[in-house]
Design a protein around this motif. Structure first.
Motif, PDB file in Angstrom:
ATOM      1  N   ALA A   1       0.768  -1.349  -0.107  1.00  0.00           N
ATOM      2  CA  ALA A   1      -0.063  -0.076  -0.033  1.00  0.00           C
ATOM      3  C   ALA A   1       0.891   1.208   0.026  1.00  0.00           C
ATOM      4  O   ALA A   1       0.692   2.287  -0.775  1.00  0.00           O
ATOM      5  N   TRP A   2       1.971   1.258   0.620  1.00  0.00           N
ATOM      6  CA  TRP A   2       2.716   2.345   0.868  1.00  0.00           C
ATOM      7  C   TRP A   2       3.702   2.716  -0.665  1.00  0.00           C
ATOM      8  O   TRP A   2       3.910   3.607  -0.895  1.00  0.00           O
ATOM      9  N   VAL A   3       4.012   1.450  -1.061  1.00  0.00           N
ATOM     10  CA  VAL A   3       4.714   1.569  -2.402  1.00  0.00           C
ATOM     11  C   VAL A   3       3.806   2.261  -3.444  1.00  0.00           C
ATOM     12  O   VAL A   3       4.142   2.972  -4.189  1.00  0.00           O
ATOM     13  N   ALA A   4       2.663   1.583  -3.590  1.00  0.00           N
ATOM     14  CA  ALA A   4       1.481   2.016  -4.579  1.00  0.00           C
ATOM     15  C   ALA A   4       1.228   3.468  -4.346  1.00  0.00           C
ATOM     16  O   ALA A   4       0.859   4.362  -5.237  1.00  0.00           O
ATOM     17  N   ALA A   5       1.011   4.068  -3.042  1.00  0.00           N
ATOM     18  CA  ALA A   5       0.740   5.548  -2.790  1.00  0.00           C
ATOM     19  C   ALA A   5       1.898   6.408  -3.318  1.00  0.00           C
ATOM     20  O   ALA A   5       1.571   7.473  -3.789  1.00  0.00           O
ATOM     21  N   ARG A   6       3.006   5.792  -3.003  1.00  0.00           N
ATOM     22  CA  ARG A   6       4.215   6.820  -3.620  1.00  0.00           C
ATOM     23  C   ARG A   6       4.040   6.795  -5.188  1.00  0.00           C
ATOM     24  O   ARG A   6       4.368   7.838  -5.843  1.00  0.00           O
ATOM     25  N   LYS A   7       3.686   5.501  -5.690  1.00  0.00           N
ATOM     26  CA  LYS A   7       3.716   5.508  -7.296  1.00  0.00           C
ATOM     27  C   LYS A   7       2.476   6.642  -7.713  1.00  0.00           C
ATOM     28  O   LYS A   7       2.891   7.255  -8.768  1.00  0.00           O
ATOM     29  N   TYR A   8       1.603   6.506  -7.038  1.00  0.00           N
ATOM     30  CA  TYR A   8       0.481   7.428  -7.650  1.00  0.00           C
ATOM     31  C   TYR A   8       0.961   8.917  -7.563  1.00  0.00           C
ATOM     32  O   TYR A   8       0.603   9.636  -8.432  1.00  0.00           O
ATOM     33  N   ALA A   9       1.625   9.370  -6.335  1.00  0.00           N
ATOM     34  CA  ALA A   9       2.109  10.588  -6.126  1.00  0.00           C
ATOM     35  C   ALA A   9       3.016  10.858  -7.306  1.00  0.00           C
ATOM     36  O   ALA A   9       3.044  12.030  -7.951  1.00  0.00           O
TER      37      ALA A   9
END
Length: 265
Positions: free
Chosen positions: A96-104
Motif C-alpha cells: 500500500a505504501w509503495v502504491a501510494a508513492r507511485k500514484y504521487a
C-alpha cells in the motif's frame, strides 16, 4: 455386483476432546486487502489527469473522483480534486505504501506540485481458516452481546470484538474467518489469538455414525446413483469458497461506499 463392507467401532459417536492439535491454530491470518489514504498537498484537475494518464477513468455524474489503477503492486486509487487519495486493493501494508508513492509520482509527472504526505492505513482485511466447522447458533447465544447472526439474510455470524482492538469478525460455519477494521496485521493477529479459544469451544462434533452413513451413500451413489431406498440422488456441487467470495464482494462494496465522498477521511 461387488459389495463394500465398512468396519466401524460399536460406539455411535466420537468424542472430540480439546487435543493438543486444537490448542494452536493450524494457520495464521493473511492480509487480503489494505485501504490507505494520503494527501498530495495540492488541488488537482481531474479532467487533465484522466486525459493524460493511462488506466484511469472519470465520470463526474457517477463518482466525483478519478479511478486509477496500477499493476505493480496491484491496486486502485480514488483521486479527489482536493488532493486526497484513497488507495485500496493492496495485499500488504508495504505494498500500500509503495502504491501510494507511485500514484504521487504519476501526478508529479503530470506537472502537479504533488507531495507524498499524511499516509495512513485506514483499514485492513485478513482471512484465516481454523480447520474445523463451528456451531454458529451456540456461539451467537453464548456471546449475544457481541454477535449478530441472521442466517436468512447473511450466512456468516458477525462478531464485534471490543478488546484488545475494535475488530469485526465474520465467522462462517465452515471455519473460515474474515477480520476487518484493523489498522495493522498485529491487530488482526491479536484479535484472532483472542477469538480462537472461543471458536474451539463451539466447534461442531461430527458423529462417526453420520460419517459412515455419508461414506456408504457415496459408495452406493457411485454404483447406482440411487439412495438405498430406491430414490434417485441429485448431484450437488458445493463450492466451499462461495461464502468467502460473497463476503469479499460485500467488504469491497462497503469500502467503496465508505470512501465515496469528497472528504474521504
Amino acid at each position: 455386483m461387488s459389495q463394500f463392507v465398512i468396519d466401524l467401532p460399536s460406539s455411535t459417536s466420537i468424542e472430540a476432546p480439546i487435543s493438543s492439535k486444537l490448542t494452536q491454530p493450524v494457520e495464521q491470518p493473511k492480509s487480503q486487502n489494505v485501504v490507505a489514504t494520503m494527501n498530495v498537498g495540492c488541488q488537482l484537475d481531474l479532467k487533465t489527469i484522466v486525459t493524460r494518464s493511462r488506466n484511469s477513468e472519470y465520470n463526474p455524474k457517477r463518482f466525483s473522483a478519478v479511478i486509477m489503477r496500477i499493476r505493480d503492486p496491484k491496486s486502485t486509487a480514488l483521486i479527489f480534486k482536493t488532493g486526497k487519495i484513497v488507495v485500496t486493493g493492496a495485499k500488504s501494508e508495504d505494498n500500500a505504501w509503495v502504491a501510494a508513492r507511485k500514484y504521487a509520482r504519476i501526478l508529479q509527472k503530470l506537472d502537479f506540485p504533488a507531495k507524498f504526505m499524511e499516509f495512513k492505513i485506514q483499514n485492513m482485511v485478513g482471512s484465516v481458516s481454523v480447520g474445523f466447522p463451528i456451531r454458529l447458533e451456540g456461539l451467537s447465544r453464548a456471546h449475544s452481546q457481541f454477535t449478530s447472526y441472521e442466517p436468512e439474510l447473511f450466512p456468516g455470524l458477525i462478531y464485534r470484538m471490543q478488546q484488545p482492538h475494535r475488530i469485526v469478525l465474520l465467522v462462517f460455519v465452515s471455519g473460515k474467518i474474515v477480520l476487518t477494521g484493523a489498522k495493522s496485521m498485529e491487530q488482526i493477529n491479536a484479535a484472532f489469538s483472542k477469538i480462537y479459544p472461543v471458536l474451539v469451544q463451539f466447534r461442531k462434533e461430527q458423529s462417526l455414525s453420520m460419517h459412515a452413513q455419508d461414506v456408504s451413500l457415496a459408495i452406493d451413489d457411485s454404483n447406482h446413483n440411487h439412495h438405498p431406498d430406491g430414490h434417485a440422488i441429485d448431484n450437488i456441487d458445493i463450492d466451499e469458497d462461495h461464502d468467502m467470495d460473497e463476503l469479499h464482494r460485500a467488504v469491497q462494496d462497503d469500502q467503496n461506499l465508505s470512501v465515496m465522498t469528497d472528504e474521504p477521511y
